[in-house]
Design a protein around this motif. Structure first.
Motif, PDB file in Angstrom:
ATOM      1  N   SER A  53       0.820  -1.211   0.000  1.00  0.00           N
ATOM      2  CA  SER A  53       0.000   0.000   0.000  1.00  0.00           C
ATOM      3  C   SER A  53       0.853   1.259   0.000  1.00  0.00           C
ATOM      4  CB  SER A  53      -0.911   0.005   1.235  1.00  0.00           C
ATOM      5  OG  SER A  53      -1.754  -1.120   1.228  1.00  0.00           O
ATOM      6  N   LEU A  54       1.921   1.236   0.783  1.00  0.00           N
ATOM      7  CA  LEU A  54       2.813   2.396   0.809  1.00  0.00           C
ATOM      8  C   LEU A  54       3.469   2.585  -0.552  1.00  0.00           C
ATOM      9  CD1 LEU A  54       4.167   4.637   2.437  1.00  0.00           C
ATOM     10  CD2 LEU A  54       5.939   3.002   3.093  1.00  0.00           C
ATOM     11  N   ALA A  55       3.906   1.491  -1.158  1.00  0.00           N
ATOM     12  CA  ALA A  55       4.524   1.575  -2.485  1.00  0.00           C
ATOM     13  C   ALA A  55       3.531   2.090  -3.513  1.00  0.00           C
ATOM     14  CB  ALA A  55       5.050   0.198  -2.906  1.00  0.00           C
ATOM     15  N   MET A  56       2.302   1.595  -3.468  1.00  0.00           N
ATOM     16  CA  MET A  56       1.278   2.020  -4.412  1.00  0.00           C
ATOM     17  C   MET A  56       0.959   3.498  -4.245  1.00  0.00           C
ATOM     18  SD  MET A  56      -1.293  -1.263  -4.237  1.00  0.00           S
ATOM     19  CE  MET A  56      -2.561  -0.484  -5.224  1.00  0.00           C
ATOM     20  N   GLY A  57       0.868   3.953  -3.001  1.00  0.00           N
ATOM     21  CA  GLY A  57       0.535   5.351  -2.754  1.00  0.00           C
ATOM     22  C   GLY A  57       1.579   6.311  -3.269  1.00  0.00           C
ATOM     23  N   LEU A  58       2.822   6.107  -2.855  1.00  0.00           N
ATOM     24  CA  LEU A  58       3.887   6.999  -3.309  1.00  0.00           C
ATOM     25  C   LEU A  58       4.133   6.841  -4.800  1.00  0.00           C
ATOM     26  CD1 LEU A  58       6.419   6.668  -0.340  1.00  0.00           C
ATOM     27  CD2 LEU A  58       4.723   8.466  -0.748  1.00  0.00           C
ATOM     28  N   GLY A  59       3.991   5.602  -5.305  1.00  0.00           N
ATOM     29  CA  GLY A  59       4.143   5.393  -6.739  1.00  0.00           C
ATOM     30  C   GLY A  59       3.064   6.119  -7.537  1.00  0.00           C
ATOM     31  N   MET A  60       1.851   6.159  -7.003  1.00  0.00           N
ATOM     32  CA  MET A  60       0.766   6.872  -7.674  1.00  0.00           C
ATOM     33  C   MET A  60       0.997   8.373  -7.666  1.00  0.00           C
ATOM     34  SD  MET A  60      -2.586   4.781  -6.382  1.00  0.00           S
ATOM     35  CE  MET A  60      -2.791   3.047  -6.796  1.00  0.00           C
ATOM     36  N   GLY A  61       1.635   8.862  -6.605  1.00  0.00           N
ATOM     37  CA  GLY A  61       1.965  10.285  -6.584  1.00  0.00           C
ATOM     38  C   GLY A  61       2.868  10.653  -7.742  1.00  0.00           C
ATOM     39  N   ARG A  81      11.885  14.588 -13.685  1.00  0.00           N
ATOM     40  CA  ARG A  81      12.273  14.863 -12.302  1.00  0.00           C
ATOM     41  C   ARG A  81      11.311  14.198 -11.318  1.00  0.00           C
ATOM     42  NH1 ARG A  81      12.100  20.397 -12.197  1.00  0.00           N
ATOM     43  NH2 ARG A  81      13.973  20.369 -13.488  1.00  0.00           N
ATOM     44  N   ALA A  82      10.021  14.186 -11.655  1.00  0.00           N
ATOM     45  CA  ALA A  82       9.037  13.521 -10.804  1.00  0.00           C
ATOM     46  C   ALA A  82       9.343  12.031 -10.684  1.00  0.00           C
ATOM     47  CB  ALA A  82       7.631  13.734 -11.360  1.00  0.00           C
ATOM     48  N   GLY A  83       9.755  11.406 -11.787  1.00  0.00           N
ATOM     49  CA  GLY A  83      10.120  10.000 -11.748  1.00  0.00           C
ATOM     50  C   GLY A  83      11.333   9.730 -10.880  1.00  0.00           C
ATOM     51  N   GLY A  84      12.345  10.578 -10.976  1.00  0.00           N
ATOM     52  CA  GLY A  84      13.550  10.397 -10.166  1.00  0.00           C
ATOM     53  C   GLY A  84      13.296  10.539  -8.683  1.00  0.00           C
ATOM     54  N   GLN A  85      12.496  11.514  -8.311  1.00  0.00           N
ATOM     55  CA  GLN A  85      12.183  11.719  -6.893  1.00  0.00           C
ATOM     56  C   GLN A  85      11.350  10.561  -6.352  1.00  0.00           C
ATOM     57  OE1 GLN A  85      13.567  14.527  -5.099  1.00  0.00           O
ATOM     58  NE2 GLN A  85      14.684  14.281  -7.023  1.00  0.00           N
ATOM     59  N   SER A  86      10.461   9.993  -7.178  1.00  0.00           N
ATOM     60  CA  SER A  86       9.680   8.831  -6.752  1.00  0.00           C
ATOM     61  C   SER A  86      10.585   7.646  -6.447  1.00  0.00           C
ATOM     62  CB  SER A  86       8.683   8.435  -7.846  1.00  0.00           C
ATOM     63  OG  SER A  86       7.704   9.422  -8.019  1.00  0.00           O
ATOM     64  N   LEU A  87      11.590   7.432  -7.282  1.00  0.00           N
ATOM     65  CA  LEU A  87      12.504   6.317  -7.075  1.00  0.00           C
ATOM     66  C   LEU A  87      13.245   6.455  -5.752  1.00  0.00           C
ATOM     67  CD1 LEU A  87      13.879   3.756  -8.090  1.00  0.00           C
ATOM     68  CD2 LEU A  87      15.505   5.189  -9.338  1.00  0.00           C
ATOM     69  N   VAL A  88      13.765   7.629  -5.482  1.00  0.00           N
ATOM     70  CA  VAL A  88      14.500   7.853  -4.232  1.00  0.00           C
ATOM     71  C   VAL A  88      13.601   7.623  -3.017  1.00  0.00           C
ATOM     72  CG1 VAL A  88      15.696   9.576  -2.835  1.00  0.00           C
ATOM     73  CG2 VAL A  88      16.140   9.441  -5.292  1.00  0.00           C
ATOM     74  N   LEU A  89      12.399   8.192  -3.058  1.00  0.00           N
ATOM     75  CA  LEU A  89      11.467   8.055  -1.945  1.00  0.00           C
ATOM     76  C   LEU A  89      11.126   6.603  -1.660  1.00  0.00           C
ATOM     77  CD1 LEU A  89       8.819  10.924  -2.402  1.00  0.00           C
ATOM     78  CD2 LEU A  89      10.302  10.548  -0.434  1.00  0.00           C
ATOM     79  N   LEU A  90      10.834   5.849  -2.701  1.00  0.00           N
ATOM     80  CA  LEU A  90      10.366   4.482  -2.482  1.00  0.00           C
ATOM     81  C   LEU A  90      11.469   3.527  -2.081  1.00  0.00           C
ATOM     82  CD1 LEU A  90       7.736   5.593  -3.960  1.00  0.00           C
ATOM     83  CD2 LEU A  90       7.379   3.191  -4.501  1.00  0.00           C
ATOM     84  N   VAL A  91      12.675   3.728  -2.563  1.00  0.00           N
ATOM     85  CA  VAL A  91      13.777   2.859  -2.133  1.00  0.00           C
ATOM     86  C   VAL A  91      14.055   3.051  -0.639  1.00  0.00           C
ATOM     87  CG1 VAL A  91      16.249   2.445  -2.332  1.00  0.00           C
ATOM     88  CG2 VAL A  91      14.866   2.646  -4.393  1.00  0.00           C
ATOM     89  N   ILE A  92      14.093   4.294  -0.202  1.00  0.00           N
ATOM     90  CA  ILE A  92      14.311   4.566   1.220  1.00  0.00           C
ATOM     91  C   ILE A  92      13.178   3.996   2.065  1.00  0.00           C
ATOM     92  CG2 ILE A  92      14.465   6.392   2.965  1.00  0.00           C
ATOM     93  CD1 ILE A  92      15.876   8.115   0.857  1.00  0.00           C
ATOM     94  N   ALA A  93      11.941   4.229   1.629  1.00  0.00           N
ATOM     95  CA  ALA A  93      10.785   3.732   2.382  1.00  0.00           C
ATOM     96  C   ALA A  93      10.762   2.208   2.424  1.00  0.00           C
ATOM     97  CB  ALA A  93       9.496   4.261   1.752  1.00  0.00           C
ATOM     98  N   GLY A  94      11.134   1.562   1.324  1.00  0.00           N
ATOM     99  CA  GLY A  94      11.124   0.110   1.278  1.00  0.00           C
ATOM    100  C   GLY A  94      12.106  -0.518   2.255  1.00  0.00           C
ATOM    101  N   ILE A  95      13.308   0.042   2.323  1.00  0.00           N
ATOM    102  CA  ILE A  95      14.320  -0.493   3.249  1.00  0.00           C
ATOM    103  C   ILE A  95      13.878  -0.322   4.693  1.00  0.00           C
ATOM    104  CG2 ILE A  95      16.674  -0.187   4.092  1.00  0.00           C
ATOM    105  CD1 ILE A  95      17.460   0.597   1.213  1.00  0.00           C
ATOM    106  N   LEU A  96      13.409   0.861   5.038  1.00  0.00           N
ATOM    107  CA  LEU A  96      12.982   1.122   6.419  1.00  0.00           C
ATOM    108  C   LEU A  96      11.812   0.227   6.819  1.00  0.00           C
ATOM    109  CD1 LEU A  96      13.191   5.038   6.539  1.00  0.00           C
ATOM    110  CD2 LEU A  96      14.789   3.379   7.523  1.00  0.00           C
ATOM    111  N   LEU A  97      10.850   0.075   5.923  1.00  0.00           N
ATOM    112  CA  LEU A  97       9.670  -0.724   6.251  1.00  0.00           C
ATOM    113  C   LEU A  97      10.019  -2.199   6.386  1.00  0.00           C
ATOM    114  CD1 LEU A  97       6.656  -0.123   6.685  1.00  0.00           C
ATOM    115  CD2 LEU A  97       6.267  -0.785   4.313  1.00  0.00           C
TER     116      LEU A  97
END
Length: 477
Positions: free
Chosen positions: A67-75, A94-110
């Motif tokens: 769900s977290l991946a889907m949400g941020l990915g949809m953003g 730029r929107a694509g690059g920022q999404s990648l950074v956000l989700l990789v960090i969130a994935g590791i922490l989660l």
């Protein structure tokens, strides 16, 4: 001048044709993923009903991360679609690059967080004692693959935003095939492989997700679909990150709230024993199969709405929603009719236990019509996502579980002592009431406005074309 970015342009041409062209790969990709889950259930069912408990419980915990991946990915996907419609290519990348950074960090922490508290979670969910240890082992290994899965969702979201769903389908098909092939070898110890049982299914999934992540990164930075990330796109950009979070966080909260609700519901389901838990798991998977066309058309609708609102074509964005809903009705009615009339046969395909088959038949008889109705709300939620107005998505998702399904399940199954029948009726009521609320909200029309900032057509100061983009323009212009 030809567009420098691949994918479908929904701002012109036949909407029906383009919705179909984009929707069928999403539907097929979703079906492939669901078939992988069904393959897991099929092979694990050969080990006994307790083996089915592990993926059923883990699926709900895993859905929280999903769900977290889907949400941020949809953003990111929404911004990519709207920037494409507006012709603002550097901001789209730029929107694509920022999404990648956000989700990789969130994935590791989660992954680290849930791994560390997996055992207390299973105890809280009242996991049947005869399935506790193998469920714990299965869950912990599945959690290792979360960061890989997040990378796939970034790639899928970016591709959807530009109107390309074929490329993610190819990645998904490759990795699902790998997973399905590995399953029996690792579960039963065929040939040189050790017999790993439930853990073998988890290892197959994790390996497949790692392969998917590698393919996605290669395509994002080296692929030929017309969209290439640069290292500069990965540098933190406060404005773009803020926009992604503003769109994605409500979606994530709605999805996570829904996932937590499903998890709490599973805790109630588990109190009725392994047979009811197995029937619930099979039913949940089959319902996902029936809703596959809705998932595909919802993504098509989201991309069309996003691109057309970005291009300031509000009437065309609205027409996308109604066209998607009409197309869905044609395919969803036969699918839900099959689950209604042949629910016991479907359950018997996965496990021969007569108790599980009986519970499965009751589940499908009660919930099938509500699944048909809920499919149309999936389309409306796609419109909300594509527009970037995701608060309705959050409230409808959370309300379905927390206001209706979970309390309804407890009231009907426990207080009124209807048992498993009470669980299935709570599912029916939650789908129907959400459909009514979603239709009313959509009719208000508050979603008909793009979320990207307006910019005069001749003002390029916020959207400079770098040397690579200029070269693409020159080459295709």
């Amino acid at each position: 001048m030809q567009p420098i970015i691949g994918g479908l342009d929904f701002t012109q041409g036949s909407l029906t044709k383009k919705l179909l062209m984009m929707g069928w790969p999403v539907t097929l990709s979703f079906l492939l993923q669901t078939m992988h889950n069904l393959a897991d259930a099929f092979w694990l069912g050969k080990l006994g009903k307790t083996a089915l408990v592990a993926p059923t419980i883990t699926m709900n915990i895993f859905f929280i991360a999903l769900s977290l991946a889907m949400g941020l990915g949809m953003g990111g996907s929404t911004l990519v679609a709207q920037y494409k419609g507006a012709g603002r290519l550097a901001e789209m990348r730029r929107a694509g690059g920022q999404s990648l950074v956000l989700l990789v960090i969130a994935g590791i922490l989660l992954s680290v967080l849930i791994f560390s508290i997996a055992a207390p979670i299973l105890r809280l969910l009242q996991t049947p004692s005869d399935a506790f240890q193998q469920t714990l082992d299965y869950m912990r290994l599945i959690l290792v693959g979360i960061p890989f899965m997040f990378i796939y969702f970034v790639y899928q979201g970016i591709s959807a935003g530009i109107g390309d769903t074929i490329s993610p389908l190819r990645v998904n098909a490759t990795t699902v095939l790998l997973n399905v092939v590995l399953d029996p070898f690792l579960i039963f110890g065929i040939g040189p492989f050790p017999q790993m049982g439930v853990v073998g299914a988890a290892l197959a999934t994790c390996l497949a997700q790692a392969v998917a992540a590698g393919l996605c990164l290669h395509r994002l930075f080296r692929g030929r679909q017309g969209f290439h990330l640069r290292r500069s796109d990965l540098r933190w950009n406060r404005t773009m990150t803020g926009r992604i979070l503003k769109i994605g966080v409500p979606v994530s909260l709605g999805q996570v709230g829904s996932a937590l609700g499903f998890t709490l519901l599973l805790g109630i389901v588990n109190t009725f024993g392994s047979a009811v838990t197995a029937a619930f798991g099979i039913g949940h998977r089959i319902i996902h199969v029936a809703l596959a066309p809705a998932i595909g058309l919802s993504q098509s609708c989201a991309t069309s709405v996003g691109q057309n609102l970005g291009a300031n074509q509000v009437r065309r964005a609205t027409r996308s929603v109604y066209t998607s809903a009409l197309m869905l009705g044609v395919v969803l009615l036969p699918a839900t009719s099959l689950t209604f009339f042949f629910g016991d046969f479907i359950s018997r395909l996965f496990v021969s236990d007569p108790e599980v088959v009986q519970y499965g038949r009751d589940l499908f008889r009660i919930t099938s019509f509500s699944v048909f109705v809920f499919g149309f709300i999936t389309i409306l939620m796609g419109a909300f996502r594509g527009a970037g107005h995701t608060v309705p998505f959050m409230i409808l998702n959370m309300g379905r579980l927390w206001l209706v399904r979970v309390p309804g399940a407890y009231l009907l199954a426990k207080v009124l002592q209807l048992g498993p029948l009470g669980l299935w009726w709570a599912m029916f009521l939650s789908n129907m009431l959400t459909a009514i609320a979603g239709t009313i909200w959509f009719s208000l029309g508050t979603w008909k406005k793009a979320v990207i900032d307006s910019r005069p057509a001749d003002d390029l100061s916020e959207n400079p074309l770098d040397d690579d983009t200029k070269s693409e323009v020159d080459a295709r212009g």
